[in-house]
Write a protein that holds these residues in place. Structure first.
Motif, short mmCIF file in Angstrom:
data_model
loop_
_atom_site.label_atom_id
_atom_site.label_comp_id
_atom_site.label_asym_id
_atom_site.label_seq_id
_atom_site.Cartn_x
_atom_site.Cartn_y
_atom_site.Cartn_z
N VAL A 113 10.76 37.51 -62.28
CA VAL A 113 9.33 37.75 -62.09
C VAL A 113 8.55 36.50 -62.45
N ALA A 114 7.64 36.12 -61.57
CA ALA A 114 6.82 34.92 -61.78
C ALA A 114 5.34 35.27 -61.65
N LEU A 115 4.54 34.61 -62.45
CA LEU A 115 3.09 34.71 -62.37
C LEU A 115 2.53 33.32 -62.08
N VAL A 116 1.74 33.20 -61.01
CA VAL A 116 1.16 31.92 -60.60
C VAL A 116 -0.35 32.01 -60.69
N THR A 117 -0.98 31.12 -61.43
CA THR A 117 -2.44 31.11 -61.51
C THR A 117 -3.02 30.15 -60.49
N GLY A 118 -4.29 30.35 -60.16
CA GLY A 118 -4.95 29.49 -59.19
C GLY A 118 -4.27 29.53 -57.83
N ALA A 119 -3.91 30.74 -57.38
CA ALA A 119 -3.06 30.88 -56.20
C ALA A 119 -3.84 31.16 -54.91
N SER A 120 -5.15 31.00 -54.93
CA SER A 120 -5.93 31.36 -53.74
C SER A 120 -5.91 30.30 -52.65
N SER A 121 -5.46 29.09 -52.98
CA SER A 121 -5.45 28.04 -51.96
C SER A 121 -4.53 26.90 -52.41
N ASP A 127 -9.09 35.30 -64.12
CA ASP A 127 -9.96 34.22 -64.58
C ASP A 127 -9.34 33.67 -65.86
N VAL A 128 -8.82 32.44 -65.81
CA VAL A 128 -8.09 31.90 -66.95
C VAL A 128 -9.00 31.54 -68.12
N THR A 129 -10.30 31.68 -67.95
CA THR A 129 -11.22 31.46 -69.08
C THR A 129 -11.62 32.78 -69.75
N ASP A 130 -11.08 33.89 -69.26
CA ASP A 130 -11.41 35.22 -69.78
C ASP A 130 -10.17 35.80 -70.48
N THR A 131 -10.15 35.74 -71.81
CA THR A 131 -8.97 36.17 -72.56
C THR A 131 -8.64 37.63 -72.32
N VAL A 177 8.79 33.55 -65.41
CA VAL A 177 8.19 32.25 -65.14
C VAL A 177 6.68 32.37 -65.08
N LEU A 178 6.00 31.51 -65.81
CA LEU A 178 4.55 31.35 -65.69
C LEU A 178 4.28 29.98 -65.11
N VAL A 179 3.54 29.93 -64.01
CA VAL A 179 3.12 28.66 -63.43
C VAL A 179 1.63 28.50 -63.66
N ASN A 180 1.27 27.61 -64.57
CA ASN A 180 -0.13 27.33 -64.89
C ASN A 180 -0.66 26.30 -63.90
N ASN A 181 -1.21 26.81 -62.80
CA ASN A 181 -1.70 25.92 -61.74
C ASN A 181 -3.23 25.85 -61.68
N ALA A 182 -3.92 26.88 -62.16
CA ALA A 182 -5.38 26.93 -62.04
C ALA A 182 -6.01 25.70 -62.67
N GLY A 183 -6.93 25.09 -61.95
CA GLY A 183 -7.62 23.91 -62.46
C GLY A 183 -8.55 23.34 -61.42
#
Length: 298
Positions: A7-15, A56-60, A79-85
């Motif tokens: 299982v993987a979680l990807v942030t900032g995955a909209s584009s 929203d990675v700024t919302d705990t 797996v966590l992929v910290n891509n949001a930025g």
């Protein structure tokens, strides 16, 4: 029930890179959760069978809700992929401090909050990987990119510390350092540079920096190049601590290691001047390489 697929979680995955990473992991056997604020842009991922969610990675509180739901649904998180930025550009002197804080809230504290949320699950599993998307700018400072560069330098150091802290729990921390990537990011950043500089003291440098961003994006790699490397880092038995990948990244990382600061400063300043000349030639009707499309866009 524990998922049979990793299982993987990807942030900032909209584009862009995040969108490509989510697809690539899914096609290589992962159950993928793709998070972003612009959920409406992730319809293509959902159609493939990828789970999409508002994140929203700024919302705990939002982060905790998403991670707990994944744990409840899948019984694990591998797996966590910290891509949001995103990037704030302009002279250190001229960028409002509020915008600088926002830059670090997303690019740095967003990464650490996401990581803190998944670590109890990974520690219980005695296994897991956190993959932080940094940048070649995490090693090489560019003029008028101080706040963005600073956030990526911070990610490099934080990732190194986390790698040491988490080794005894079987958790690996990997940094991906993208180089030049084709996207709308460069155009948006160049426009931001011009807005911040206006007709002030950094106007000329802003034009050079904006031209440089446009030029490297024009000749950059596709986001899929980063996605393939992330999938490799997520699945290889012994991943390296960091991978420089994409247009110019390996060369840039090598140059940073072997060249003195004075040489790097000279190359970066000259690159901006050459890029500005190149971009101006493209829009000069008297130049044989004149780009009609750029005139229409303007």
């Amino acid at each position: 029930m524990t998922s049979k697929r990793p299982v993987a979680l990807v942030t900032g995955a909209s584009s862009g890179i995040g969108f490509s990473i989510a697809k690539h992991l899914y096609r290589h056997g992962f159950t993928v959760y793709a998070g972003a604020r612009r959920v409406y842009q992730m319809g293509g991922l959902e159609a493939l069978g990828i789970h999409t969610t508002y994140l929203d990675v700024t919302d705990t509180d939002n982060i905790q809700t998403v991670v707990k739901q994944i744990a409840a649904d899948e019984g694990r998180l591998d797996v966590l992929v910290n891509n949001a930025g995103y990037g704030v550009f302009g002279a250190i002197e001229e960028v409002p401090l509020e915008k600088a804080h926002q830059q670090f809230d997303v690019n740095v504290f967003g990464v650490t909050e996401m990581s803190k949320a998944v670590l109890p699950i990974m520690r219980q599993q005695q296994d897991g990987r956190i993959i932080n998307i940094s940048s070649l700018d995490g090693k090489i400072a560019n003029p008028l990119g101080g706040w963005y560069v600073g956030s990526k330098f911070a990610i490099e150091g934080i990732s190194d510390a986390m790698r040491l802290e988490l080794a005894d729990f079987g958790i690996k921390v990997i940094v991906i350092e993208p180089g030049d990537i084709k996207s709308d990011w460069a155009k948006i950043s160049a426009e931001q540079l011009a807005d911040v500089a206006g007709d002030g003291p950094y106007q000329e440098l802003s034009a050079e920096a904006g031209a440089f961003l446009k030029t490297i994006s024009e000749f950059g790699s596709e986001p899929s190049v980063i996605a393939r490397k992330v999938t490799f880092a997520a699945t290889v038995r012994r991943p390296r601590a960091r991978y420089a990948v994409g247009g110019g990244a390996p060369v840039g990382a090598f140059a940073r290691r072997v060249l003195p600061d004075s040489a790097m400063d000279f190359l970066l300043r000259q690159s901006g001047k050459l890029a500005l000349k190149y971009q101006n030639n493209k829009t000069d009707p008297d130049n044989p390489d004149f780009d009609d499309a750029s005139e229409v866009d303007e």
